[in-house]
Design an enzyme around this catalytic site. Sequence first.
Site, PDB file in Angstrom:
ATOM      1  N   LYS A 272      83.945 100.974 -14.143  1.00 35.60           N
ATOM      2  CA  LYS A 272      84.582 101.742 -13.062  1.00 35.60           C
ATOM      3  C   LYS A 272      83.518 102.442 -12.215  1.00 35.60           C
ATOM      4  O   LYS A 272      83.635 102.504 -10.996  1.00 35.60           O
ATOM      5  CB  LYS A 272      85.534 102.791 -13.650  1.00 35.60           C
TER       6      LYS A 272
ATOM      7  N   ASP B  37      93.104 106.812 -12.866  1.00 37.32           N
ATOM      8  CA  ASP B  37      93.780 106.118 -13.953  1.00 37.32           C
ATOM      9  C   ASP B  37      94.373 104.852 -13.341  1.00 37.32           C
ATOM     10  O   ASP B  37      94.898 104.882 -12.233  1.00 37.32           O
ATOM     11  CB  ASP B  37      94.864 106.991 -14.571  1.00 37.32           C
TER      12      ASP B  37
ATOM     13  N   PHE C  44      85.897  93.296 -16.197  1.00 36.78           N
ATOM     14  CA  PHE C  44      86.278  93.975 -17.437  1.00 36.78           C
ATOM     15  C   PHE C  44      87.795  93.933 -17.573  1.00 36.78           C
ATOM     16  O   PHE C  44      88.501  93.436 -16.690  1.00 36.78           O
ATOM     17  CB  PHE C  44      85.764  95.420 -17.442  1.00 36.78           C
ATOM     18  N   GLY C  45      88.277  94.469 -18.688  1.00 37.57           N
ATOM     19  CA  GLY C  45      89.724  94.574 -18.898  1.00 37.57           C
ATOM     20  C   GLY C  45      90.427  93.243 -18.704  1.00 37.57           C
ATOM     21  O   GLY C  45      90.052  92.225 -19.288  1.00 37.57           O
TER      22      GLY C  45
ATOM     23  N   HIS D 228      92.532  97.209  -6.177  1.00 37.28           N
ATOM     24  CA  HIS D 228      93.273  98.479  -6.219  1.00 37.28           C
ATOM     25  C   HIS D 228      92.311  99.671  -6.181  1.00 37.28           C
ATOM     26  O   HIS D 228      92.505 100.616  -5.449  1.00 37.28           O
ATOM     27  CB  HIS D 228      94.092  98.494  -7.508  1.00 37.28           C
ATOM     28  N   ARG D 229      91.241  99.570  -6.966  1.00 39.30           N
ATOM     29  CA  ARG D 229      90.297 100.699  -7.061  1.00 39.30           C
ATOM     30  C   ARG D 229      89.573 100.893  -5.726  1.00 39.30           C
ATOM     31  O   ARG D 229      89.381 102.019  -5.273  1.00 39.30           O
ATOM     32  CB  ARG D 229      89.309 100.428  -8.204  1.00 39.30           C
TER      33      ARG D 229
HETATM   34  P1  IMP Z   1      92.294 103.544 -17.760  1.00 39.43           P
HETATM   35  O1  IMP Z   1      92.438 103.747 -16.290  1.00 39.43           O
HETATM   36  O2  IMP Z   1      90.928 103.936 -18.229  1.00 39.43           O
HETATM   37  O3  IMP Z   1      93.407 104.104 -18.566  1.00 39.43           O
HETATM   38  O4  IMP Z   1      92.283 101.990 -17.991  1.00 39.43           O
HETATM   39  C1  IMP Z   1      93.394 101.225 -17.985  1.00 39.43           C
HETATM   40  C2  IMP Z   1      93.107  99.842 -18.455  1.00 39.43           C
HETATM   41  O5  IMP Z   1      93.592  98.989 -17.435  1.00 39.43           O
HETATM   42  C3  IMP Z   1      91.641  99.451 -18.648  1.00 39.43           C
HETATM   43  O6  IMP Z   1      91.205  99.666 -19.935  1.00 39.43           O
HETATM   44  C4  IMP Z   1      91.689  97.977 -18.367  1.00 39.43           C
HETATM   45  O7  IMP Z   1      92.101  97.294 -19.501  1.00 39.43           O
HETATM   46  C5  IMP Z   1      92.775  97.891 -17.316  1.00 39.43           C
HETATM   47  N1  IMP Z   1      92.185  97.911 -15.981  1.00 39.43           N
HETATM   48  C6  IMP Z   1      92.105  98.936 -15.105  1.00 39.43           C
HETATM   49  N2  IMP Z   1      91.492  98.545 -13.974  1.00 39.43           N
HETATM   50  C7  IMP Z   1      91.148  97.254 -14.162  1.00 39.43           C
HETATM   51  C8  IMP Z   1      90.479  96.308 -13.354  1.00 39.43           C
HETATM   52  O8  IMP Z   1      90.027  96.568 -12.230  1.00 39.43           O
HETATM   53  N3  IMP Z   1      90.338  95.095 -13.893  1.00 39.43           N
HETATM   54  C9  IMP Z   1      90.817  94.749 -15.120  1.00 39.43           C
HETATM   55  N4  IMP Z   1      91.425  95.595 -15.918  1.00 39.43           N
HETATM   56  C10 IMP Z   1      91.599  96.851 -15.433  1.00 39.43           C
END
Ligand code: IMP
Length: 197
Positions: free
Chosen positions: A12, A68, A148-149, A176-177
Amino acid sequence: MKLIFATNNDHKVKEIRYAIGDRFELLTLKEAGIFQDIPEPHATLEDNATEKSTTIYNLTGTSCFSEDSGLETDALDGEPGVRSARYAGDGRSSDDNMDLLLDNLHGISNRRARFRTVISLIIDGNEHLFEGVCEGRIAGSRQGEGGFGYDPVFIPEGSDRSFGEMTLSEKDRYSHRAKATAKLVAFLNNLQPKPGI
Ligand code: IMP
């Protein structure tokens, strides 16, 4: 302007640093000397973002923001949503989360999904929220290994490649970010410079 970004997620940080440019001095939690984990106990992205930014602002008195994010699928009534990080259970990996998502969508033709980010900025003690949404669909299986994720299983609208197949700058065009960060930057750019910030 000095801003703390209340996260311990290096991916992030990389994405937000890319999107925000160098007009602001961005400090991560580690760089600000804060090593505590901030819980995300709430049922909405907004409440979790607020909890994180408020915790750090109360601790430091420095302007800060948190974000978040979650992945929402239509066929699963918005799941994994706010539980995206822990979808397969506490302490499970992104691979486990993707496996569970692909299993739960197995045989389902409606793959529509979106990533949503909420940023909570606290400046001069006042909170401001910014949202970014990226519409898309869940692939039938992983595509690519970058990011990631859930990146390898998410294909944004307007592309036939997953986030996992994209470079940072390609993902930034859709993500989105990046959209939420653009709103944050526009807001910060409109602030009159104030002493002490
Ligand atoms: P949090 O915002 O740290 O609660 O993260 C939420 C979860 O959503 C992360 O651990 C990822 O698994 C997923 N996530 C959030 N943003 C992304 C992204 O840009 N790509 C892929 N997974 C994401």
